[in-house]
Scaffold this active site. Structure first.
Site, short mmCIF file in Angstrom:
data_model
loop_
_atom_site.label_atom_id
_atom_site.label_comp_id
_atom_site.label_asym_id
_atom_site.label_seq_id
_atom_site.Cartn_x
_atom_site.Cartn_y
_atom_site.Cartn_z
N CYS A 81 37.04 51.44 50.85
CA CYS A 81 36.85 50.00 50.68
C CYS A 81 38.19 49.33 50.43
O CYS A 81 39.03 49.86 49.69
CB CYS A 81 35.90 49.76 49.51
SG CYS A 81 35.51 48.02 49.21
N HIS A 104 27.35 48.51 53.69
CA HIS A 104 28.49 48.38 52.79
C HIS A 104 28.79 46.91 52.50
O HIS A 104 28.95 46.51 51.33
CB HIS A 104 29.70 49.08 53.42
CG HIS A 104 30.93 49.07 52.58
ND1 HIS A 104 31.40 50.19 51.96
CD2 HIS A 104 31.80 48.07 52.27
CE1 HIS A 104 32.52 49.88 51.29
NE2 HIS A 104 32.79 48.61 51.48
N GLU A 105 28.87 46.09 53.55
CA GLU A 105 29.23 44.68 53.36
C GLU A 105 28.10 43.89 52.69
O GLU A 105 28.36 43.04 51.83
CB GLU A 105 29.63 44.03 54.68
CG GLU A 105 30.84 44.66 55.35
CD GLU A 105 32.06 44.83 54.46
OE1 GLU A 105 32.27 44.03 53.52
OE2 GLU A 105 32.82 45.79 54.69
N HIS A 111 28.13 44.34 49.03
CA HIS A 111 29.10 43.46 48.35
C HIS A 111 28.45 42.13 47.97
O HIS A 111 28.74 41.57 46.91
CB HIS A 111 30.33 43.19 49.22
CG HIS A 111 31.39 44.23 49.13
ND1 HIS A 111 32.05 44.54 47.96
CD2 HIS A 111 31.91 45.05 50.07
CE1 HIS A 111 32.94 45.49 48.18
NE2 HIS A 111 32.88 45.82 49.47
#
Length: 155
Positions: free
Chosen positions: A90, A132-133, A136
């Site tokens: 990351c 993953h995004e 966030h």
């Protein structure tokens, strides 16, 4: 439009949940340009608005494989299929990586820059990037999902 500092692990902003975008206006378009400018100044493949300090539900993914970059507003995963473990890193946690179990395939719904609803069915690395995004946006960093985090050996 500018290259922004990417927030690093330990910054409390990265643990907060982002707000939905209600209207695609100049502020959102400027945010998207900042995401592009910032991502393309790195070797990363994805960036979420919270990583540059903006708690809005906007992501940018560019696998840099010749496919078009994906910009999604208010993305959400509507279906997860299978499981696969692989290594992730990351931009907010440089110098480290870890093994993370993610869905093998996902269906993601979101809004384009033009305000149109779009659906992606993604497998493999793109599915992992979406997860993953979008994590966030929910204040989750990949290390929250890791069994173990490893320091990357410098050559």
């Amino acid at each position: 439009m500018a290259i922004k500092d990417i927030l690093k692990f330990g910054d409390k902003t990265l643990t907060r949940v982002s707000r939905r975008v209600e209207k695609i206006d100049e502020e959102v378009l400027s945010l998207i340009q900042d995401l592009k400018d910032t991502l393309y100044n790195t070797d990363g493949v994805g960036l979420a608005a919270p990583q540059i300090g903006v708690l809005k539900r906007v992501i940018l993914i560019d696998l840099r494989d010749g496919s078009e970059p994906i910009i999604l507003i208010n993305p959400k995963i509507t279906k997860k299929i299978g499981r696969v473990e692989d290594i992730e890193g990351c931009l907010s946690y440089p110098g480290y990586e870890g093994e993370v179990v993610r869905p093998r395939r996902v269906i993601v719904l979101g809004i384009t820059l033009e305000g149109n609803e779009v659906e992606y069915t993604a497998e493999g690395f793109l599915a992992r990037a979406f997860c993953h995004e979008i994590d966030h946006l929910d204040g989750i960093i990949y290390t929250d999902r890791c069994k173990k985090v490893y320091k990357i050996e410098e050559e």
